[in-house]
Design a protein around this motif. Structure first.
Motif, PDB file in Angstrom:
ATOM      1  N   ASP A   1       8.043 129.269  -9.592  1.00  0.00           N
ATOM      2  CA  ASP A   1       8.230 129.419  -8.153  1.00  0.00           C
ATOM      3  C   ASP A   1       6.892 130.217  -7.742  1.00  0.00           C
ATOM      4  OD1 ASP A   1      10.566 128.518  -7.871  1.00  0.00           O
ATOM      5  OD2 ASP A   1      11.682 130.361  -8.434  1.00  0.00           O
ATOM      6  N   PHE A   2       6.430 131.209  -8.335  1.00  0.00           N
ATOM      7  CA  PHE A   2       5.179 131.650  -8.083  1.00  0.00           C
ATOM      8  C   PHE A   2       3.909 130.933  -7.902  1.00  0.00           C
ATOM      9  CE2 PHE A   2       1.583 134.681  -8.925  1.00  0.00           C
ATOM     10  CZ  PHE A   2       1.795 135.501  -7.946  1.00  0.00           C
ATOM     11  N   ALA A   3       3.635 130.242  -8.665  1.00  0.00           N
ATOM     12  CA  ALA A   3       2.620 129.341  -8.924  1.00  0.00           C
ATOM     13  C   ALA A   3       2.463 127.836  -8.049  1.00  0.00           C
ATOM     14  CB  ALA A   3       2.155 128.688 -10.362  1.00  0.00           C
ATOM     15  N   MET A   4       3.504 127.580  -7.783  1.00  0.00           N
ATOM     16  CA  MET A   4       3.679 126.325  -6.911  1.00  0.00           C
ATOM     17  C   MET A   4       4.512 126.203  -5.454  1.00  0.00           C
ATOM     18  SD  MET A   4       4.286 123.116  -9.700  1.00  0.00           S
ATOM     19  CE  MET A   4       5.240 123.819 -11.036  1.00  0.00           C
ATOM     20  N   GLU A   5       3.932 125.756  -4.606  1.00  0.00           N
ATOM     21  CA  GLU A   5       4.551 125.657  -3.315  1.00  0.00           C
ATOM     22  C   GLU A   5       5.437 124.276  -3.193  1.00  0.00           C
ATOM     23  OE1 GLU A   5       5.315 127.382   0.560  1.00  0.00           O
ATOM     24  OE2 GLU A   5       4.557 128.188  -1.491  1.00  0.00           O
ATOM     25  N   GLU A   6       4.882 123.269  -3.761  1.00  0.00           N
ATOM     26  CA  GLU A   6       5.618 121.980  -4.032  1.00  0.00           C
ATOM     27  C   GLU A   6       6.010 121.754  -5.282  1.00  0.00           C
ATOM     28  OE1 GLU A   6       6.653 119.995  -1.425  1.00  0.00           O
ATOM     29  OE2 GLU A   6       5.850 121.083   0.284  1.00  0.00           O
ATOM     30  N   LYS A   7       7.071 122.031  -5.696  1.00  0.00           N
ATOM     31  CA  LYS A   7       7.400 121.907  -7.221  1.00  0.00           C
ATOM     32  C   LYS A   7       8.023 120.486  -7.336  1.00  0.00           C
ATOM     33  CE  LYS A   7      10.316 125.287  -7.229  1.00  0.00           C
ATOM     34  NZ  LYS A   7      11.375 126.155  -7.767  1.00  0.00           N
ATOM     35  N   PRO A   8       7.397 119.869  -8.172  1.00  0.00           N
ATOM     36  CA  PRO A   8       7.817 118.478  -8.790  1.00  0.00           C
ATOM     37  C   PRO A   8       9.326 118.803  -9.655  1.00  0.00           C
ATOM     38  CG  PRO A   8       6.231 119.202 -10.361  1.00  0.00           C
ATOM     39  CD  PRO A   8       6.240 120.231  -9.255  1.00  0.00           C
ATOM     40  N   PHE A   9      10.088 117.707  -9.552  1.00  0.00           N
ATOM     41  CA  PHE A   9      11.101 117.835 -10.311  1.00  0.00           C
ATOM     42  C   PHE A   9      11.006 118.126 -11.902  1.00  0.00           C
ATOM     43  CE2 PHE A   9      14.584 115.650 -13.135  1.00  0.00           C
ATOM     44  CZ  PHE A   9      15.589 116.731 -13.020  1.00  0.00           C
ATOM     45  N   VAL A  10      11.330 119.072 -12.653  1.00  0.00           N
ATOM     46  CA  VAL A  10      11.213 119.224 -14.134  1.00  0.00           C
ATOM     47  C   VAL A  10      12.393 119.374 -14.768  1.00  0.00           C
ATOM     48  CG1 VAL A  10      10.102 120.666 -15.715  1.00  0.00           C
ATOM     49  CG2 VAL A  10       9.049 120.537 -13.326  1.00  0.00           C
ATOM     50  N   PRO A  11      12.829 118.480 -15.420  1.00  0.00           N
ATOM     51  CA  PRO A  11      14.325 118.757 -16.126  1.00  0.00           C
ATOM     52  C   PRO A  11      14.344 119.371 -17.344  1.00  0.00           C
ATOM     53  CG  PRO A  11      12.928 116.349 -16.889  1.00  0.00           C
ATOM     54  CD  PRO A  11      12.183 117.220 -15.681  1.00  0.00           C
ATOM     55  N   TRP A  12      15.423 119.644 -17.401  1.00  0.00           N
ATOM     56  CA  TRP A  12      15.908 120.438 -18.609  1.00  0.00           C
ATOM     57  C   TRP A  12      15.672 119.478 -19.744  1.00  0.00           C
ATOM     58  CZ3 TRP A  12      18.823 120.455 -23.093  1.00  0.00           C
ATOM     59  CH2 TRP A  12      18.833 121.871 -23.477  1.00  0.00           C
ATOM     60  N   PRO A  13      15.197 119.912 -20.945  1.00  0.00           N
ATOM     61  CA  PRO A  13      14.963 121.314 -21.484  1.00  0.00           C
ATOM     62  C   PRO A  13      13.500 121.495 -21.334  1.00  0.00           C
ATOM     63  CG  PRO A  13      14.784 119.892 -23.428  1.00  0.00           C
ATOM     64  CD  PRO A  13      14.891 118.984 -22.157  1.00  0.00           C
ATOM     65  N   ILE A  14      12.682 120.926 -20.495  1.00  0.00           N
ATOM     66  CA  ILE A  14      11.133 121.102 -20.445  1.00  0.00           C
ATOM     67  C   ILE A  14      10.877 122.537 -20.110  1.00  0.00           C
ATOM     68  CG2 ILE A  14       9.013 120.530 -19.238  1.00  0.00           C
ATOM     69  CD1 ILE A  14      10.176 117.638 -19.300  1.00  0.00           C
ATOM     70  N   PRO A  15      11.184 123.167 -19.235  1.00  0.00           N
ATOM     71  CA  PRO A  15      11.166 124.479 -18.755  1.00  0.00           C
ATOM     72  C   PRO A  15      11.609 125.594 -20.119  1.00  0.00           C
ATOM     73  CG  PRO A  15      12.147 123.376 -17.223  1.00  0.00           C
ATOM     74  CD  PRO A  15      12.129 122.797 -18.216  1.00  0.00           C
ATOM     75  N   VAL A  16      12.559 125.421 -20.798  1.00  0.00           N
ATOM     76  CA  VAL A  16      12.987 126.042 -21.766  1.00  0.00           C
ATOM     77  C   VAL A  16      12.051 126.252 -22.918  1.00  0.00           C
ATOM     78  CG1 VAL A  16      14.791 126.698 -23.454  1.00  0.00           C
ATOM     79  CG2 VAL A  16      15.375 126.259 -20.909  1.00  0.00           C
ATOM     80  N   VAL A  17      11.527 124.828 -23.208  1.00  0.00           N
ATOM     81  CA  VAL A  17      10.805 124.860 -24.488  1.00  0.00           C
ATOM     82  C   VAL A  17       9.320 125.272 -24.210  1.00  0.00           C
ATOM     83  CG1 VAL A  17       9.521 123.295 -25.691  1.00  0.00           C
ATOM     84  CG2 VAL A  17      11.763 122.677 -25.229  1.00  0.00           C
ATOM     85  N   VAL A  18       8.844 125.035 -22.788  1.00  0.00           N
ATOM     86  CA  VAL A  18       7.599 125.829 -22.292  1.00  0.00           C
ATOM     87  C   VAL A  18       7.691 127.325 -22.548  1.00  0.00           C
ATOM     88  CG1 VAL A  18       6.046 126.125 -20.490  1.00  0.00           C
ATOM     89  CG2 VAL A  18       6.898 123.837 -20.987  1.00  0.00           C
ATOM     90  N   ALA A  19       8.648 127.856 -22.107  1.00  0.00           N
ATOM     91  CA  ALA A  19       8.863 129.209 -21.881  1.00  0.00           C
ATOM     92  C   ALA A  19       8.926 129.838 -23.627  1.00  0.00           C
ATOM     93  CB  ALA A  19      10.329 129.513 -21.276  1.00  0.00           C
ATOM     94  N   GLU A  20       9.842 129.267 -24.160  1.00  0.00           N
ATOM     95  CA  GLU A  20       9.811 129.727 -25.667  1.00  0.00           C
ATOM     96  C   GLU A  20       8.480 129.606 -26.612  1.00  0.00           C
ATOM     97  OE1 GLU A  20      14.494 128.843 -26.496  1.00  0.00           O
ATOM     98  OE2 GLU A  20      13.025 127.452 -27.620  1.00  0.00           O
ATOM     99  N   ARG A  21       7.567 128.613 -26.202  1.00  0.00           N
ATOM    100  CA  ARG A  21       6.111 128.299 -26.794  1.00  0.00           C
ATOM    101  C   ARG A  21       5.390 129.449 -25.941  1.00  0.00           C
ATOM    102  NH1 ARG A  21       5.883 122.016 -27.375  1.00  0.00           N
ATOM    103  NH2 ARG A  21       7.096 121.648 -29.266  1.00  0.00           N
ATOM    104  N   SER A  22       5.560 129.912 -24.988  1.00  0.00           N
ATOM    105  CA  SER A  22       4.797 130.936 -24.053  1.00  0.00           C
ATOM    106  C   SER A  22       5.103 132.129 -24.598  1.00  0.00           C
ATOM    107  CB  SER A  22       5.127 130.725 -22.641  1.00  0.00           C
ATOM    108  OG  SER A  22       4.508 129.319 -22.179  1.00  0.00           O
ATOM    109  N   MET A  23       6.416 132.484 -25.015  1.00  0.00           N
ATOM    110  CA  MET A  23       6.885 133.694 -25.480  1.00  0.00           C
ATOM    111  C   MET A  23       6.177 133.766 -26.677  1.00  0.00           C
ATOM    112  SD  MET A  23      10.748 133.196 -24.343  1.00  0.00           S
ATOM    113  CE  MET A  23      11.465 134.436 -25.508  1.00  0.00           C
ATOM    114  N   ALA A  24       6.176 132.823 -27.688  1.00  0.00           N
ATOM    115  CA  ALA A  24       5.636 132.952 -28.997  1.00  0.00           C
ATOM    116  C   ALA A  24       4.106 133.388 -29.000  1.00  0.00           C
ATOM    117  CB  ALA A  24       5.752 131.770 -29.902  1.00  0.00           C
ATOM    118  N   ASN A  25       3.452 132.997 -27.808  1.00  0.00           N
ATOM    119  CA  ASN A  25       1.943 133.299 -27.608  1.00  0.00           C
ATOM    120  C   ASN A  25       1.822 134.466 -26.571  1.00  0.00           C
ATOM    121  OD1 ASN A  25      -0.562 132.323 -28.645  1.00  0.00           O
ATOM    122  ND2 ASN A  25      -1.120 131.703 -26.473  1.00  0.00           N
TER     123      ASN A  25
END
Length: 313
Positions: free
Chosen positions: A200-224
């Motif tokens: 929400d913060f980075a994008m004004e026009e967000k494309p559709f991002v289906p589950w589980p893509i955001p969750v996996v991206v989040a977990e990998r970011s958390m690991a880093n």
């Protein structure tokens, strides 16, 4: 009534089963989705080892006689940010999208340096390993700052440089700076829910991002997270071996400055400073677009860069 209750219970059981299976196989589902996206864009994932440093990258076909376009992502991002953008350019360019050191699937080692000039040298080493001499640079956010420094210090390797909401100049205050003053950084994901705040913060026009893509991206970011925080803090310091604004004045290649007007990460008005300092620049501002135009409007941003490059050929 009894049939209705049984029906609802059946649906509940099926949904529960789907969620359980999904949580077990979310990484497999993510990989399948990314494989499909890369296939549609005609990109292949590869890696190269350079003196013990692994560099992961996406590469498209190499049309005969066509130049290479090197795509450089931003802080805490990865090469996948460019997939849909790249799919619009494969016919006219040899596309290479790289995971910067400390990001994506490239080497993550807190003992290594990750300043802008260090990333430039890693990219030079990568291009040498790939036997690529001159490239069109396209960089977003931190990748835009890296692209700027690359173009300034290696004019002989730079055909053009396109800066997409670039970092490096912060004369005009952004919403992100308000967060940082409160001790918060929405760019660093610490829990799964943070990924939705970041989108929400980075994008004004967000494309559709289906589950589980955001969750996996989040977990990998958390690991880093620890390395991301280290990189961010190092980028914030004034202790660099270069003066970024002075380097901008040295850029010789044609330069396109592109910016989403609704960028909350870096104020779009900083485009004026880039434009003043880079002698070869022109500027393009996108209304109603945020920090990552290549994700929000991949076709248009790709078309604009293509037109810019061909107009300066």
């Amino acid at each position: 009534m009894k049939k209705l209750v049984i029906g609802l219970l059946t649906v509940a059981v099926l949904l529960t089963g789907y969620m359980v299976l999904g949580s077990i196989y979310k990484y497999e589902l993510y990989d399948m989705a990314m494989t499909a996206e890369k296939s549609r864009a005609d990109l292949v994932e590869k890696e190269v080892d350079i003196n013990g440093i692994k560099v992961s990258y996406l590469e498209g076909p190499k049309p005969e006689g066509k130049p290479t376009m090197l795509l450089i992502h931003g802080f805490a991002a990865n090469k996948e940010n460019w997939i849909r953008f790249a799919g619009n350019l494969n016919e006219d360019y040899h596309i290479v999208a790289v995971d910067l050191l400390g990001h994506g699937k490239s080497t993550k080692n807190p003992a290594l340096r990750h300043d802008l000039d260090d990333q430039v040298q890693y990219l030079i080493n990568f291009l040498n390993a790939k036997q690529l001499t001159k490239v069109h640079l396209v960089g977003n956010s931190m990748g835009g700052a890296i692209s700027s420094l690359f173009a300034a210090t290696h004019p002989e390797r730079t055909l053009s440089v396109s800066l997409v909401n670039p970092a490096g100049v912060f004369d005009h205050r952004s919403v992100l700076q308000d967060y940082l003053d409160r001790g918060e950084n929405p760019l660093v994901v610490k829990k799964v829910e943070d990924i939705y705040t970041l989108l929400d913060f980075a994008m004004e026009e967000k494309p559709f991002v289906p589950w589980p893509i955001p969750v996996v991206v989040a977990e990998r970011s958390m690991a880093n997270q620890a390395l991301n925080e280290q990189i961010f803090e190092h980028l914030k310091t004034d202790q660099h071996s270069y003066n970024f604004k002075d380097e901008l004045t040295k850029i010789q290649a044609p330069a396109l400055i592109m910016w989403g007007e609704q960028d909350r990460v870096i104020n779009y008005k900083n485009s004026e400073i880039f434009d003043q300092l880079i002698p070869t620049s022109r500027t393009l501002i996108y209304p109603h677009i945020g920090h990552v135009p290549m994700i929000e409007i991949p076709e248009q941003s790709a078309s604009d860069i293509d037109a810019f490059i061909k107009g300066n050929a």
